[in-house]
Scaffold this active site. Structure first.
Site: not given
Ligand code: ZN
Ligand code: NAG
Ligand code: NAG
Length: 537
Positions: A22, A25, A113, A110, A352
């Site tokens: 896409c 990306c 992704c 896509c 302690d």
């Molecule tokens: Zn993508």
């Protein structure tokens, strides 16, 4: 529409588009870190051909990848489609015939992704986030909005495959592109959603919150297995298959996958994984969305006035041994004031169960998880402190304040070099002479070798530690008892210094005084850490 891609990116862009990536990306792989570009991309780059021409129309745009300063100077373009308002974007799509047809073409998911930066990054996701944030607002006080979201799932091998796909191109063209410069899916997702949410919540007062989104995808569930199979297979052969997949589950931390991908050779990787990635069967499924108020950090100093209170809940074999603890006594009023779900307590060392902490007290800090209230004035903090003081006579708190996450690390800085002062009530077998007292008072900077004490050996490794006693002073009580004041390096085992721990601490008080000695009481007088800053009364 202006997007920060350059002529030289063209071969990579084309390669990625033909592999089914896409627009966003593509930007990621061109290492574009201009946030606004990701917000626009959805509406520009719907068709590969259109995309390429749209991108290069304005090739002269002088925005370099990874130039974060310029991200502020990029204005929303006057293009109607690039508007961030989701409702308007939907409308313009239906108005615009060209957009409608393009939308259909884009319906393919896509390959990189898996839809996360496509429809999963749009108005639908947004509305669930907003519904939840409004819910947060109703239960709570008013602060400027600021969001911080996290995307947990992403298939790293997919990214690696895509990287290998463009790598050759990168090398041939002599492009400077490093795998680490590629923008992560979760970064891009954050930028896009942050823009949308901020816009949506404009003018609405919301306290800072954090959103976690998780996606799953059937194709990628076993994506990483091959990375570990080669090394695990040999030793796992005799195991049942189910054990095998269980083991794999526990092996898949993000870091483990990153490391495995660094180690595997390109050839080996390509034997097991398609490159470019194959067409996905569908897009990711968003899982639960979590909205949490961001943590608030609190610091202060505490005194402990009794000899039967552990610092943290004391549980042996699943059974509680003491009814309370320092951290619970301090936390209870704070949790209810901040309406937090939980806490995480830390302190500069610990005492302690039978040791008191006097003087200015011991610095502590706590993280309050998902606090529904986060703003307190100085006066309110003082009231809260008073409430803790009054809630129990076993502990008191001072210098209570809200601090930043970063400041908390100051408490642990150089802890080993810090000094601590103690008072011990000591018993001696033979009666104490004046010479003994002056002998002890004159000792300066005595170095001890301390073998891990018997009483903590079950939880600490056996080792010999060197610690320094800077000075001591004796306050006579009777011929067999005295108070011993000590100024020591942090981490010195005081009890062991006094009774000798069967010779495991050397030198020790028995050796120095040539008699049996024992410790009856111990108090911490001061912890010399200059954090948190004192709050004037
Ligand atoms: Zn993508
Ligand atoms: C508490 O603090 C530790 C160490 O800082 C951290 O690893 C842990 O995740 C924290 N717990 C929570 C619930 O935040
Ligand atoms: C709480 O107790 C501490 C220690 O005694 C004291 O310094 C502090 O002023 C008290 N604070 C309030 C508000 O009572």
């Amino acid at each position: 529409v202006m997007l920060p891609l350059k002529e030289k990116d063209k071969p990579i862009v084309q390669k990625l588009l033909s592999a089914g990536c896409c627009a966003r990306c593509v930007l990621r792989f061109c290492c574009v870190s201009v946030q606004a570009a990701y917000r626009q991309a959805q509406h520009v780059g719907l068709h590969p051909i259109l995309l390429v021409s749209a991108y290069f129309l304005q090739d002269s745009a002088d925005i370099k990848p990874h130039d974060t300063e310029s991200s502020q100077t990029v204005e929303d373009p006057p293009c109607k489609r690039a508007k961030l308002d989701p409702t308007e974007a939907v409308q313009s799509e239906t108005d615009d015939a060209a957009m409608v047809t393009l939308k259909k073409e884009e319906s393919s998911v896509c390959a990189l992704c898996l839809g996360i930066l496509q429809d999963l990054c749009g108005p639908d996701q947004l509305s669930s986030v907003c519904v939840r944030s409004v819910h947060l607002r109703q239960t709570h006080s008013i602060l400027p909005s600021q969001n911080n979201r996290m995307l947990k799932f992403y298939s790293l091998p997919l990214q690696h495959s895509c990287w290998l796909h463009v790598k050759k191109e990168v090398r041939q063209k002599g492009l400077v592109l490093d795998k680490d410069d590629v923008i992560q899916v979760k970064e891009a997702f954050k930028w896009i959603m942050q823009g949308l949410v901020t816009k949506q919540l404009e003018g609405v007062a919301v306290s800072p919150f954090e959103v976690g989104v998780e996606f799953t995808h059937p194709d990628t569930e076993s994506d990483c297995h091959f990375l570990f199979c080669t090394s695990l297979m040999l030793c796992l052969m005799p195991l049942h298959l189910r054990c095998f997949s269980f083991l794999l589950q526990s092996v898949f931390t993000r870091m483990a996958v990153v490391k495995a991908l660094e180690k595997i050779s390109d050839v080996k990787f390509l034997e097991h994984y398609p490159c470019p990635p194959s067409e996905p069967s569908g897009s990711c499924t968003p899982q639960d969305i979590q909205c949490l108020h961001i943590s608030v950090f609190i610091a202060g100093r505490y005194n402990k006035f009794c000899r039967n209170l552990p610092q943290t809940p004391w549980v042996i074999d699943g059974e509680r041994r003491m009814e309370s603890s320092v951290e619970e006594l301090i936390a209870a009023p704070i949790l209810s004031a901040f309406r937090a779900d939980g806490f995480n307590f830390s302190s500069s060392g610990r005492e302690d169960v039978d040791v008191r902490t006097l003087g200015n007290g011991r610095p502590f800090a706590m993280e309050l998880l998902n606090p529904h209230r986060s703003r307190f004035s100085k006066v309110e903090m003082k009231q809260l402190q008073e409430m803790i003081n009054k809630s129990s006579d076993k502990i008191r708190v001072r210098d209570l304040q809200i601090v930043t996450r970063e400041a908390m690390s100051r408490m642990k800085e150089g802890e080993e070099e810090k000094t601590k002062s103690y008072t011990a009530l000591v018993w001696t077998q033979k009666s104490i002479e004046n010479e003994d007292i002056s002998f002890i008072n004159d000792i300066k900077d005595l170095t001890l070798d301390q073998k891990t004490p018997l009483r903590v050996l079950h939880r600490r490794a056996l080792a010999i530690r060197q610690r320094v006693i800077h000075s001591m002073n004796v306050r006579f009580v009777d011929s067999h008892h005295f108070y011993l004041g000590l100024k020591t390096q942090a981490g010195t085992y005081i009890k062991e210094f006094v009774h000798g721990d069967f010779g495991r601490t050397k030198p020790n008080l028995c050796l120095l005084l040539k008699t049996d000695t024992d410790i009856l009481e111990l108090d911490v007088e001061s912890v010399d850490v200059d954090w948190p800053p004192p709050i004037p009364e």
